[in-house]
Design a protein around this motif. Sequence first.
Motif, PDB file in Angstrom:
ATOM      1  N   ILE A 195      56.785  28.571  50.119  1.00 40.36           N
ATOM      2  CA  ILE A 195      55.941  29.743  50.350  1.00 40.36           C
ATOM      3  C   ILE A 195      55.766  30.612  49.121  1.00 40.36           C
ATOM      4  N   HIS A 196      56.694  30.544  48.181  1.00 41.28           N
ATOM      5  CA  HIS A 196      56.579  31.349  46.961  1.00 41.28           C
ATOM      6  C   HIS A 196      55.405  30.915  46.092  1.00 41.28           C
ATOM      7  N   GLY A 197      54.858  29.731  46.389  1.00 36.96           N
ATOM      8  CA  GLY A 197      53.696  29.271  45.646  1.00 36.96           C
ATOM      9  C   GLY A 197      52.470  30.126  45.857  1.00 36.96           C
ATOM     10  N   HIS A 198      52.470  30.935  46.929  1.00 35.59           N
ATOM     11  CA  HIS A 198      51.326  31.821  47.156  1.00 35.59           C
ATOM     12  C   HIS A 198      51.137  32.815  46.018  1.00 35.59           C
ATOM     13  N   THR A 199      52.227  33.217  45.384  1.00 38.87           N
ATOM     14  CA  THR A 199      52.123  34.269  44.370  1.00 38.87           C
ATOM     15  C   THR A 199      52.711  33.878  43.015  1.00 38.87           C
ATOM     16  N   MET A 200      53.172  32.632  42.870  1.00 36.57           N
ATOM     17  CA  MET A 200      53.824  32.237  41.625  1.00 36.57           C
ATOM     18  C   MET A 200      53.165  30.992  41.043  1.00 36.57           C
ATOM     19  N   GLY A 201      53.410  30.751  39.773  1.00 38.51           N
ATOM     20  CA  GLY A 201      52.918  29.569  39.100  1.00 38.51           C
ATOM     21  C   GLY A 201      51.597  29.814  38.383  1.00 38.51           C
ATOM     22  N   ALA A 202      51.093  28.760  37.729  1.00 42.80           N
ATOM     23  CA  ALA A 202      49.849  28.871  36.972  1.00 42.80           C
ATOM     24  C   ALA A 202      48.649  29.096  37.875  1.00 42.80           C
ATOM     25  N   ARG A 203      48.762  28.633  39.126  1.00 41.95           N
ATOM     26  CA  ARG A 203      47.668  28.798  40.098  1.00 41.95           C
ATOM     27  C   ARG A 203      48.245  29.377  41.389  1.00 41.95           C
ATOM     28  N   PRO A 204      48.561  30.661  41.436  1.00 43.08           N
ATOM     29  CA  PRO A 204      49.052  31.245  42.685  1.00 43.08           C
ATOM     30  C   PRO A 204      48.034  31.001  43.794  1.00 43.08           C
ATOM     31  N   TRP A 205      48.461  30.395  44.889  1.00 44.89           N
ATOM     32  CA  TRP A 205      47.497  29.927  45.886  1.00 44.89           C
ATOM     33  C   TRP A 205      46.682  31.055  46.504  1.00 44.89           C
ATOM     34  N   ALA A 206      47.234  32.241  46.552  1.00 45.72           N
ATOM     35  CA  ALA A 206      46.528  33.354  47.186  1.00 45.72           C
ATOM     36  C   ALA A 206      45.279  33.763  46.406  1.00 45.72           C
ATOM     37  N   TRP A 207      45.270  33.499  45.120  1.00 44.61           N
ATOM     38  CA  TRP A 207      44.092  33.876  44.310  1.00 44.61           C
ATOM     39  C   TRP A 207      43.860  32.875  43.171  1.00 44.61           C
ATOM     40  N   ALA A 208      44.160  31.607  43.413  1.00 43.50           N
ATOM     41  CA  ALA A 208      44.048  30.587  42.364  1.00 43.50           C
ATOM     42  C   ALA A 208      42.647  30.490  41.794  1.00 43.50           C
ATOM     43  N   GLU A 209      41.639  30.683  42.651  1.00 46.10           N
ATOM     44  CA  GLU A 209      40.263  30.540  42.184  1.00 46.10           C
ATOM     45  C   GLU A 209      39.858  31.642  41.218  1.00 46.10           C
ATOM     46  N   ASN A 210      40.584  32.772  41.237  1.00 44.37           N
ATOM     47  CA  ASN A 210      40.241  33.873  40.323  1.00 44.37           C
ATOM     48  C   ASN A 210      40.341  33.456  38.863  1.00 44.37           C
ATOM     49  N   ASN A 211      41.213  32.480  38.593  1.00 39.98           N
ATOM     50  CA  ASN A 211      41.433  32.047  37.215  1.00 39.98           C
ATOM     51  C   ASN A 211      40.261  31.254  36.648  1.00 39.98           C
ATOM     52  N   ILE A 212      39.367  30.768  37.507  1.00 44.45           N
ATOM     53  CA  ILE A 212      38.286  29.903  37.018  1.00 44.45           C
ATOM     54  C   ILE A 212      36.896  30.469  37.302  1.00 44.45           C
ATOM     55  N   GLU A 213      36.826  31.659  37.877  1.00 41.66           N
ATOM     56  CA  GLU A 213      35.508  32.226  38.186  1.00 41.66           C
ATOM     57  C   GLU A 213      34.710  32.531  36.933  1.00 41.66           C
ATOM     58  N   GLU A 214      35.378  32.915  35.860  1.00 43.01           N
ATOM     59  CA  GLU A 214      34.660  33.175  34.610  1.00 43.01           C
ATOM     60  C   GLU A 214      34.023  31.895  34.085  1.00 43.01           C
ATOM     61  N   LEU A 215      34.757  30.771  34.172  1.00 42.82           N
ATOM     62  CA  LEU A 215      34.212  29.494  33.733  1.00 42.82           C
ATOM     63  C   LEU A 215      33.006  29.098  34.583  1.00 42.82           C
ATOM     64  N   MET A 216      33.111  29.323  35.896  1.00 43.37           N
ATOM     65  CA  MET A 216      32.009  28.983  36.793  1.00 43.37           C
ATOM     66  C   MET A 216      30.789  29.852  36.504  1.00 43.37           C
ATOM     67  N   ALA A 217      31.031  31.116  36.241  1.00 46.68           N
ATOM     68  CA  ALA A 217      29.929  32.034  35.959  1.00 46.68           C
ATOM     69  C   ALA A 217      29.134  31.587  34.734  1.00 46.68           C
ATOM     70  N   LYS A 218      29.812  31.051  33.728  1.00 46.76           N
ATOM     71  CA  LYS A 218      29.121  30.576  32.528  1.00 46.76           C
ATOM     72  C   LYS A 218      28.160  29.441  32.849  1.00 46.76           C
ATOM     73  N   VAL A 219      28.560  28.578  33.765  1.00 43.96           N
ATOM     74  CA  VAL A 219      27.746  27.412  34.105  1.00 43.96           C
ATOM     75  C   VAL A 219      26.440  27.820  34.782  1.00 43.96           C
ATOM     76  N   VAL A 220      26.484  28.873  35.593  1.00 45.74           N
ATOM     77  CA  VAL A 220      25.292  29.258  36.360  1.00 45.74           C
ATOM     78  C   VAL A 220      24.592  30.502  35.808  1.00 45.74           C
ATOM     79  N   GLY A 221      25.066  31.022  34.697  1.00 45.84           N
ATOM     80  CA  GLY A 221      24.402  32.173  34.095  1.00 45.84           C
ATOM     81  C   GLY A 221      24.550  33.436  34.914  1.00 45.84           C
ATOM     82  N   ALA A 222      25.766  33.712  35.358  1.00 48.40           N
ATOM     83  CA  ALA A 222      26.036  34.904  36.155  1.00 48.40           C
ATOM     84  C   ALA A 222      27.198  35.672  35.538  1.00 48.40           C
ATOM     85  N   LYS A 223      27.398  36.887  35.997  1.00 46.88           N
ATOM     86  CA  LYS A 223      28.579  37.639  35.616  1.00 46.88           C
ATOM     87  C   LYS A 223      29.734  37.213  36.499  1.00 46.88           C
TER      88      LYS A 223
END
Length: 451
Positions: free
Chosen positions: A99-127
């Motif tokens: 359960i500690h994986g929700h908030t720990m590690g390189a990709r905390p499961w509770a907000w793992a996608e937050n780490n890659i939203e900037e990369l995704m935004a570049k692909v589609v020309g968004a902020k």
Amino acid sequence: MDEFDGLTPSETVKRVSDSLGCSPTSAEVAAYFDKQDKLRHLREEFLVPKITELPPSDLSLVSGAKECIYFSGNSLGLQPKNVKKYLEEELEKWAKIAIHGHTMGARPWAWAENNIEELMAKVVGAKTEEVALMNGLTVNLHLLLLSFYKPTETRHKILLENKAFPSDHYAVESQIRLRGLDPKDSMLLLSPKPGEDTLKTEDILEVIEKQGDSIAVVMFSGVQYYTGQLFDMARITEAGQRKGCYVGFDCAHAAGNVELKLHDWGVDFACWCSYKYINSGAGETLLRHFSWWGFLVLDFFLLFLVMELQPGVSGFRLSNQPFLLVCPLQASLEVFNMTTMQALRKKSLLLTGYLEYLIKHYYTKDPAQPHKPHIHIITPSDPQQRGCQLSLSFSVPIKRVFEELEKRGVACDMREPSVLRVAPVPMYNSFSDVHRFIRVLGEALAASKQN
């Protein structure tokens, strides 16, 4: 290949063949393009199946040791090599710290996608704050229409192309019915003119201008899935908003394929999937909709019944992204971050143009040979009005041709009765792939005629 800037793909092919002293159809031209390709190293970031690994392959016809000719990126992108590594890291974390994986590690499961939203935004020309990674495409489309489709007695229509992807059509129809309206009255379908394969931008704009006062939402594809037509999203957005319409796009076949500028164009909403040109599996969207997961991070596990949303589009999430889907998406977006959409698009224009040149060279209808199979390309000939896909309409039944291609290690897409969708993807396809495809296509056509 900057020296060819300003030339059309066919002019470039001829210029190179002249300099090499060979035919424009020679494999030497493909080899030259591959040698000059500044993005060729990106192929090494993907797992390209061997012919022997593809179930339909007939190893009596072709060497199984070769890599397949993979032209199905418009349906499913190849797997980035780091996917397995990232998945194993998260499975190991689940096993070790639970359960500690929700908030720990390189990709905390509770907000793992937050780490890659900037990369995704570049692909589609968004902020970054305009992008939320969540759900599947059709779910997101329903949520977007729930938010943006607010019909009134006089403004209740949704405008879309007549042959939109079926799930888009069904979503629009169901949203209209949900409001107690009749799709026959409120779904405005736009078809090409008789004798034409694709919609003209001027025809789309004319409908918006004439009927815009009754249109609540303009909802088009970015790239049309069947024809491969790239719509002029900037002009459609401007025209729709000038008439008081909300304007949105399903960019499933556009994201990762063409250069998008969703922020600069001022689109009201967009959604896309990531398993095609983005080589992953999760659905993403620019979306605004209330949800439990949109609470401020400090508050959402406290279960307060007071809305205090995160700023931007994140305030409208439905849930966090499953980490098993975040891993492939991260692996792919990291490859996109090794280059730019501008560079990918530049290669794509020449790569698909090279394919078009060879198709026209060998398979243009010849009145002197009425029995020879010919191919009509229904995708627009203007490179600025298409992505990497060409939709090829054959003069002969396509099923046998498709089967013979599969036997020889080609992965592409069939749409009966007569169309093959072929998509050379600049991220991992080569010019030699295109040249091989043309050779194998000739073999497949000959074999299908004999059987």
